[in-house]
Design an enzyme around this catalytic site. Structure first.
Site, PDB file in Angstrom:
ATOM      1  CB  SER A   1     -17.034   4.600  22.870  1.00 28.32           C
ATOM      2  OG  SER A   1     -17.092   4.407  21.483  1.00 28.32           O
TER       3      SER A   1
ATOM      4  CG  ASP B   1     -15.796   3.869   4.256  1.00 24.43           C
ATOM      5  OD1 ASP B   1     -16.965   3.455   4.255  1.00 24.43           O
ATOM      6  OD2 ASP B   1     -15.299   4.515   3.313  1.00 24.43           O
TER       7      ASP B   1
ATOM      8  CG  ASP C   1     -17.754   2.544  -0.279  1.00 25.78           C
ATOM      9  OD1 ASP C   1     -17.403   3.674   0.094  1.00 25.78           O
ATOM     10  OD2 ASP C   1     -17.052   1.526  -0.147  1.00 25.78           O
TER      11      ASP C   1
END
Length: 701
Positions: free
Chosen positions: A192, A264, A267
């Site tokens: 974007s 993030d 995991d």
């Protein structure tokens, strides 16, 4: 429901009728229509671009109409997506959906969606009920317009809406199956551009906003453009098909866009198996296991049952087992069910204080927020649910994490105050093109050293550098200039390297190398449809090994001008000659126009493209896949664009690249794709008089 006759009236009006007479007719017509619509009615006004303008007598009615509208525009797609979110797509449509169902059920999407629906506050839960009711009502009344194959999903339940949202956000955007276990055929092409310009940097003295997500042009990534007006809300924007609220929007006072941030939120933990469980903190723990039944439709129409064993550790579901090890997935946000209401309340906010109060709920698991408002405030927020991690940097947490100790098991999220954020920078502008927050404006205002090293990586790619260059080099940007910048196809990488490549080709190259140098020197360094040299350069870039190709690597000390230079000009020329020979053989000329090779297609419409891969430093992003006859077809990239100026009244232009409907015989008819190929946007009509003057259809409930 009744269909209005406005469009027929206007077709009969002569083009030579005096503007005054036209104005009088419009005034009389609008007046008669206003009195004709009872305050107890809800209506959808469809404009000539296929955009629904929903006017609800109350919020429930607006949600009902939005469900109806999405079915009219994307019914087949919406029902297929909801079927997948149930984890029953293989039962409905066959084995090709089996991997999808396994992913959905292993990650617990349907069960969690039912819980999320139940914990919504009663008022908002009634809105979800209304949205589902609108979907079902359309299907009941227009079953002949829906593909028989997807009708098996009906009736839609509000839990399906929550499941679809959950699948899209948490298990496609936050974590994509390809990143974990290789379920999808290709990696997610999600990106974007977002800009916010303050009055000090605006030619008009008004704040401006650019919204420009880049997503695949298919499946659950399709944008849907709409206006929703009801008591307490009048917002225009877009959302992904099947989502019942606007995800990117503006109103008379403020607006925001999202970019996919370097976030993030997941995991993968490597577990050591022991007995019937796994080792954790020196002990053996049992998995929480359950066996589910998967039904798979066979070619003869019968159903075959398969078992799916779902195991969960303290980290999350086990997504892979091999070599006496198991890999468990942990994802943020599974305990935060308020995403939809947060987006709804963002669109209802009237100022920055109200808007941030909503943001502080932190229900949205990821996405940068770029914001602007009528009072002239602009903001960049690295939004998301960011785990509080014990140690390690961004790179460490991108790898496989040891799962045998609680030291690596995060359980808490950073509060709002910890997130990278800047309001009203001195520069007067903010940008994000999926780069880390440290490069949102210059001089830099958000310092990476002030945050944990796992928050975001440190880099600035060529598209970001191009974005910053356009903003920084123009002291006063006008509305029209922002539209022109949005459509820029100039390649920052070409500006960086041609001063090395061209002389090297003339020094080391044979005949074809020198001819290639001449083509590149004459090229306008853009990827417009008629740009000659862009194909040669882009294919050369694709064949180069860039790990060691630059003589000067990227540096935090010079983030906007590095990397630079060719480390091995002779090798670069050899690659150029090989590419040039292939281009000449395949297309008959070294200077084949970009649009002859790269195309945009929807249905029967096939047009020359402009724009290209963001890795080339192009702001106008298009991602292509090979097509027939050695051509390439756009499959992702620029998908929705909105350019907004917070003047009085608000001024806006927009475009949904592939059109606002996927159902056969839709209103759009390829109109928006043709505008896309011409670098045009359509006017945004928000006032009733404007909408009625460009009316395609009117539905009253």
């Amino acid at each position: 429901m009744r269909i209005d006759f406005l469009s027929r009236v206007y077709k009969r009006v002569s083009r030579r009728v005096l503007p005054l007479i036209l104005a009088l007719i419009l005034i009389l017509f609008v007046g008669s229509q206003t009195t004709a619509v009872s305050a107890k009615s809800t209506e959808i006004l469809w404009d000539t671009y296929g955009v629904p303008h929903i006017h609800g007598k109350d919020n429930r009615s607006a949600f009902y109409a939005f469900g109806w509208a999405q079915m009219q525009s994307h019914g087949d797609l919406l029902l297929r997506l909801y079927g997948q979110a149930r984890g029953r797509a293989a039962e409905y449509w066959g084995e090709e959906y089996l991997d999808s169902d396994r992913w959905v059920l292993t990650t617990g999407i349907p069960e969690r969606a039912r819980t999320w629906y139940k914990v919504q506050n009663p008022t908002f839960r009634s809105y979800l009920d209304a949205f589902a009711a609108g979907i079902n009502a359309y299907a009941s009344q227009h079953g002949n317009l829906i593909n028989d194959e997807v009708e098996v999903v009906l009736p839609v339940k509000p839990e399906d809406v929550m499941a679809h949202l959950h699948r899209v956000l948490h298990f496609t955007f936050v974590v994509n199956p390809e990143q974990v276990i290789g379920l999808s055929q290709q990696k997610l092409q999600a990106g974007s551009n977002g800009w916010a310009i303050a009055p000090s940097h605006s030619a008009s003295g008004n704040a401006m906003l650019l919204a420009n997500p880049h997503l695949p042009w298919s499946d659950l990534f399709l944008w849907y453009e709409a206006q929703i007006t009801a008591p307490g809300i009048d917002a225009y924007g877009a959302t992904l098909v099947g989502i019942p609220v606007l995800a990117i929007a503006f109103n008379d006072n403020l607006g925001w866009t999202h970019t996919v941030n370097t976030h993030d939120g997941w995991d993968v933990y490597e577990l050591t198996l022991a007995g019937n469980g796994y080792r954790f903190d020196g002990k053996v723990r049992d998995f929480l296991s359950k066996t589910l039944s998967l039904k798979v439709k066979q070619k003869n129409g019968s159903l075959q049952e398969q078992s799916l064993v779902v195991k969960n550790s303290v980290h999350g579901p086990v997504v892979l087992e091999k070599d006496n090890k198991a890999f468990a997935l942990r994802v943020v946000g599974l305990d935060r069910p308020g995403v939809l209401q947060q987006w709804w309340d963002m669109a209802r906010s009237r100022n920055l204080n109200e808007f941030e109060k909503v943001l502080k709920r932190l229900q949205l698991p990821m996405f940068t927020v770029i914001y602007a408002d009528r009072k002239g405030h602009i903001m960049h927020l690295f939004n998301g649910q960011v785990p509080v991690r014990s140690n390690g940097d961004f790179t460490y947490w991108e790898g496989i994490i040891p799962g045998n100790t609680s030291k690596t098991l995060w359980t808490k999220m950073h509060p709002y105050r910890d997130l990278p954020r800047i309001v009203d920078p001195k520069s007067g502008w903010l940008q994000n093109t999926n780069d880390p927050p440290w490069t949102t404006t210059f001089p830099a205002t958000i310092k990476a050293n002030n945050y944990p090293p796992y928050i975001a990586p440190r880099f600035m790619d060529f598209r970001s550098q191009r974005s910053v260059r356009m903003l920084d080099e123009d002291e006063k940007i006008s509305f029209d200039e922002m539209i022109a910048y949005k459509h820029s196809t100039r390649m920052e990488l070409a500006d960086r390297l041609l001063d090395d490549l061209i002389p090297a080709a003339r020094k080391y190259g044979q005949d074809i190398g020198r001819r290639a140098a001449n083509i590149l020197e004459a090229w306008d360094r853009q990827a417009n449809a008629d740009s000659r040299g862009a194909v040669l350069f882009a294919l050369w870039v694709e064949k180069m090994d860039w790990d060691q190709a630059f003589s000067k690597p990227w540096s935090e000390n010079s983030p906007r001008t590095t990397p630079d230079g060719l480390a091995n000009p002779k090798s670069a020329v050899a690659t150029l000659e090989a590419v040039a020979a292939q281009v000449e053989k395949t297309y008959g000329a070294l200077d084949v126009p970009w649009g002859d090779v790269f195309r945009v297609r929807v249905g029967d419409i096939d047009l020359p493209a402009n724009g290209g891969d963001g890795d080339l430093g192009i702001f106008r992003v298009l991602n292509f896949a090979p097509s027939e006859n050695d051509r390439f077809q756009a499959v992702a990239g620029d998908s929705y664009v909105a350019v907004i100026e917070f003047s009085n009244p608000v001024r806006a232009m927009a475009l949904t690249s592939y059109g606002n409907a996927s159902q056969p015989n839709s209103f759009d008819g390829g109109k928006q794709l043709q505008m896309f190929a011409k670098k045009q946007l359509h006017p945004v009509w928000r006032q009733r008089q404007e909408i009625l003057a460009h009316l395609q259809e009117r539905q009253v409930f």
